[in-house]
Motif scaffolding. Structure first.
Motif, short mmCIF file in Angstrom:
data_model
loop_
_atom_site.label_atom_id
_atom_site.label_comp_id
_atom_site.label_asym_id
_atom_site.label_seq_id
_atom_site.Cartn_x
_atom_site.Cartn_y
_atom_site.Cartn_z
N TYR A 1 47.75 70.04 -12.23
CA TYR A 1 47.00 69.42 -11.13
C TYR A 1 46.41 68.08 -11.56
O TYR A 1 46.52 67.08 -10.85
CB TYR A 1 45.90 70.36 -10.64
CG TYR A 1 45.05 69.74 -9.55
CD1 TYR A 1 45.65 69.23 -8.40
CD2 TYR A 1 43.68 69.62 -9.68
CE1 TYR A 1 44.91 68.63 -7.41
CE2 TYR A 1 42.93 69.02 -8.69
CZ TYR A 1 43.54 68.53 -7.55
OH TYR A 1 42.80 67.92 -6.58
N ARG A 2 45.78 68.06 -12.73
CA ARG A 2 45.24 66.82 -13.25
C ARG A 2 45.35 66.80 -14.77
O ARG A 2 45.51 67.83 -15.40
CB ARG A 2 43.77 66.64 -12.85
CG ARG A 2 43.59 66.34 -11.38
CD ARG A 2 42.19 65.90 -11.08
NE ARG A 2 42.01 65.67 -9.64
CZ ARG A 2 40.86 65.33 -9.09
NH1 ARG A 2 39.79 65.20 -9.83
NH2 ARG A 2 40.78 65.13 -7.78
N GLY A 3 45.24 65.61 -15.32
CA GLY A 3 45.24 65.44 -16.76
C GLY A 3 44.07 64.59 -17.20
O GLY A 3 43.45 63.88 -16.40
N HIS A 4 43.76 64.66 -18.49
CA HIS A 4 42.62 63.93 -19.04
C HIS A 4 42.90 63.59 -20.50
O HIS A 4 43.83 64.11 -21.10
CB HIS A 4 41.33 64.78 -18.98
CG HIS A 4 41.10 65.46 -17.68
ND1 HIS A 4 40.43 64.89 -16.62
CD2 HIS A 4 41.47 66.70 -17.23
CE1 HIS A 4 40.38 65.71 -15.59
NE2 HIS A 4 41.01 66.83 -15.94
N ARG A 5 42.08 62.77 -21.09
CA ARG A 5 42.05 62.56 -22.54
C ARG A 5 40.60 62.79 -22.96
O ARG A 5 39.71 62.01 -22.65
CB ARG A 5 42.51 61.14 -22.89
CG ARG A 5 42.44 60.81 -24.38
CD ARG A 5 43.44 61.60 -25.21
NE ARG A 5 44.79 61.45 -24.71
CZ ARG A 5 45.53 60.33 -24.81
NH1 ARG A 5 45.05 59.26 -25.42
NH2 ARG A 5 46.75 60.29 -24.32
N TRP A 6 40.39 63.88 -23.69
CA TRP A 6 39.03 64.28 -24.06
C TRP A 6 38.92 64.52 -25.56
O TRP A 6 39.88 64.97 -26.21
CB TRP A 6 38.64 65.57 -23.32
CG TRP A 6 38.31 65.37 -21.88
CD1 TRP A 6 37.92 64.21 -21.27
CD2 TRP A 6 38.33 66.36 -20.84
NE1 TRP A 6 37.71 64.42 -19.92
CE2 TRP A 6 37.94 65.73 -19.63
CE3 TRP A 6 38.63 67.73 -20.82
CZ2 TRP A 6 37.85 66.41 -18.42
CZ3 TRP A 6 38.55 68.41 -19.61
CH2 TRP A 6 38.16 67.76 -18.43
N LEU A 7 37.75 64.26 -26.06
CA LEU A 7 37.42 64.59 -27.45
C LEU A 7 36.98 66.04 -27.54
O LEU A 7 36.32 66.56 -26.65
CB LEU A 7 36.29 63.69 -27.96
CG LEU A 7 36.65 62.23 -28.22
CD1 LEU A 7 35.38 61.42 -28.49
CD2 LEU A 7 37.62 62.10 -29.39
N PHE A 8 37.33 66.68 -28.64
CA PHE A 8 36.94 68.07 -28.88
C PHE A 8 36.24 68.17 -30.23
O PHE A 8 36.28 67.28 -31.04
CB PHE A 8 38.17 68.97 -28.86
CG PHE A 8 38.69 69.22 -27.46
CD1 PHE A 8 38.29 70.35 -26.75
CD2 PHE A 8 39.55 68.32 -26.86
CE1 PHE A 8 38.75 70.58 -25.47
CE2 PHE A 8 40.01 68.54 -25.57
CZ PHE A 8 39.61 69.66 -24.88
#
Length: 630
Positions: A623-630
């Motif tokens: 549905y959607r994508g992201h670029r996130w820090l973990f």
């Protein structure tokens, strides 16, 4: 009380015992030829996966080592301080939701998949070390096949640690300090190194082998095959690429409830490093966004939840009179998909969600504002009072009629902090900005089919000289300039409105029913518009056009990335366009000129998610994508 663990083995009694020629470590002690010896035992693992310790080290004072191996071996120590090294075996668990496995002994305890919904995470309890004794933590997951190690440093007293990694609700057999482990590889044994710096200057070190299991036993395949096509690491936004996976029945029933939604994060090499499998009621597609504290907000049907990176549910509430669809955002969050210049006032922390009113003849046409702590409904905006419910210009295979059914199909929200206004996308009508009193500010949509009073709020499309385009362009019957790279074109079937730092509006323009023609098979793009509210005009400032195999006539999203300013774009699936159950993720170098013109450079990251592994009778999409820090 101090337990016979990694800390108490070398606590203040150590110099005294060393001077006497004897060190007591773990469950036993001994001596040989006047040299101090020790027996060291290991820890236990519960929930999915398995664990074994390869080393466990405690250093005090001068740091002279005491070393043990084999689960109960002799140790040699000298000097005013010592370190301990231990090793032991491990027993496998049953995977997500399964029975527990254990490593005999004490000193530490591991919970892989600590909350039963995050199988590539773990929590290690270091027994006998109180949290308020810890100054800093380091956790390193060894990279595989030449990949760099995944390293994280934490301050247990820092706000981010308390907000995003709190596991105080977890029960272990003995008290201790909980160490979060993120970024484990799927279905293999991971080497994990933990270092703890204590306030008194001592250190504790532990090396573990942790094995994970991504799927439940006998579960149908659900993880897409990920192929990384392009990687220019030095130009990429930091973090992992996140994809929100949903599966629906095929053919779909009149009212679609997704079978499940799961979120994966994969690194620049395509390896899955984080998974969230929330247990939620079946409902409409619903996104995952970041909260004010950096946690995750999501939901389904009538339920809203906030979860942390380890899968802990921090809050949950149900809506008595509405069901949710597509979007949630927290006002003031710096989530790149929703961030807006300026600071909000008394509304900071409230939640905006898209919803349907229970027992109403229409669906997906309400916006709710919820109290962020209690879930109480503070506002309910009925969009039938904003849009024209009789307009049926958009061509869509879903059956609806004027003022009934899915006439609007809300699918995205953004919040304008400077003027406390809401921007909402309705796939079947267009994009609108509304005030808190429900007043319509403008409509970004092709002019065809609108009537008063909404027609008075339509934005006029203008070129770089602010000259209006001809009527066929205004109506939406054609684009301005070359149709393959239009100078101006309205968005059709759009998703994911996002406000850029300069206030311009970024949309994923699916192109569905473009120029009121075929629903699918058109080109999709990311498009940037500049809106002049005083003049009631809109100008196209830039676009990134996808190829036909990449385009998607439904779902999808785009936004600018916070650190690099690169464009992130993720068409959710080409299933209805080409018949291929494939999603594409791209990160594109982006330049914004002083006048706001946006141009695009090289693709610095590109990946393909092949979801054809999903069994027949269903189809999957991101549905959607992201670029996130973990």
């Amino acid at each position: 009380m101090k337990y016979p663990d990694l800390r108490s083995r070398l606590h203040p009694t150590w110099p005294v015992l060393a001077a006497a020629g004897m060190v007591s470590l773990g469950c036993g002690s001994g001596s040989s030829g006047g040299t101090p010896t020790a027996t060291v035992s290991t820890g236990s693992v519960s929930n999915g996966g398995s664990a074994s310790a390869t080393t466990a080290t405690r250093t005090t004072g001068a740091g002279a080592p005491v070393t043990a191996s084999g689960g109960g071996a002799s140790v040699t120590a000298s000097g005013g301080g010592a370190s301990v090294t231990a090793s032991g075996g491990g027993a496998a668990g049953a995977g997500p939701g399964g029975a527990t496995g254990a490593v005999e002994g004490d000193g530490y305890e591991v919970k892989v998949d600590p909350y039963g919904n995050c199988p590539l995470a773990a929590v290690v309890n270091l027994e006998g070390i109180e949290p308020d004794e810890v100054q800093r933590l380091w956790v390193v997951v060894a990279g595989r096949d030449g990949a760099p190690d995944f390293e994280r440093e934490y301050s247990p007293t820092g706000g981010d640690f308390a907000d995003q990694l709190d596991t105080s609700d977890l029960t272990f057999s003995k008290p201790g300090t909980h160490v979060p482990v993120l970024g484990l590889y799927a279905d293999i044994e991971n080497s994990v190194r933990i270092r703890v710096e204590l306030l008194d200057g001592d250190h504790v070190e532990l090396t573990l082998n942790l094995e994970t299991r991504l799927s439940n036993p006998d579960e149908d395949a659900w993880v897409p095959a990920i192929r990384v096509d392009t990687t220019t690491a030095e130009l990429m936004e930091p973090g992992w690429t996140v994809a929100e996976l949903s599966i629906e029945p095929d053919p779909a029933p009149p009212i679609v409830f997704v079978d499940w939604t799961r979120t994966i994060a994969f690194d620049e090499r395509g390896a899955v490093r984080w998974v969230l499998r929330p247990e939620l009621p079946k409902g409409e597609t619903f996104t995952l966004t970041r909260s004010l504290t950096g946690n995750f907000l999501t939901g389904s049907f009538d339920t809203v939840v906030e979860m942390n990176k380890l899968g802990r549910t921090l809050r949950s509430f149900q809506l008595p009179d509405h069901s949710l669809n597509h979007e949630i955002l927290q006002i003031g969050s710096d989530d790149a998909a929703h961030a807006s210049p300026g600071a909000s006032s008394q509304h900071l922390g409230n939640l905006l969600v898209l919803a349907s009113k229970n027992d109403a003849p229409t669906i997906q046409d309400h916006i709710l504002e919820l109290d962020g702590d209690t879930g109480a409904v503070l506002e309910d905006w009925d969009l039938a009072t904003v849009f024209d419910t009789t307009r049926t210009t958009y061509v869509d295979p879903e059956r609806w009629s004027p003022g009934a059914g899915d006439w609007l199909h809300t699918n995205g929200l953004a919040y304008s902090n400077p003027d406390e206004s809401i921007i909402v996308s309705g796939r079947h009508q267009g994009v609108a900005k509304i005030r808190r009193d429900g007043t319509l500010v403008w409509l970004l949509a092709p002019h065809a089919g609108w009537q008063e009073p909404q027609s008075q709020k339509l934005l006029t499309a203008v070129d770089a000289t602010l000259t209006p385009y001809a009527e066929p362009v205004q109506l939406g019957n054609e684009a301005a300039g070359d149709p393959s790279t239009p100078e101006f074109g309205w968005a059709f079937g759009q998703h994911s409105p996002a406000l850029m730092p300069n206030g311009d509006l970024l949309l994923f323009d699916n192109g569905s029913s473009r120029h009121f023609g075929a629903v699918c098979g058109n080109l999709s793009r990311a498009v940037i518009y500049r809106i002049d509210e005083a003049a009631m005009t809109v100008r196209q400032m830039g676009q990134y056009i996808l190829s036909k195999p990449e385009s998607s006539c439904f779902v999808s999203n785009t936004h600018l990335l916070a650190e690099t300013g690169n464009l992130f774009i993720q068409p959710g699936s080409a299933y209805f366009d080409t018949g291929n159950s494939v999603s594409v993720v791209k990160e594109v170098a982006t330049r914004i000129a002083d006048d706001g013109t946006v141009t695009f450079g090289e693709v610095v990251f590109a990946a393909t998610l092949d979801m054809s592994v999903i069994p027949r009778g269903s189809f999957a999409y991101s549905y959607r994508g992201h670029r996130w820090l973990f």
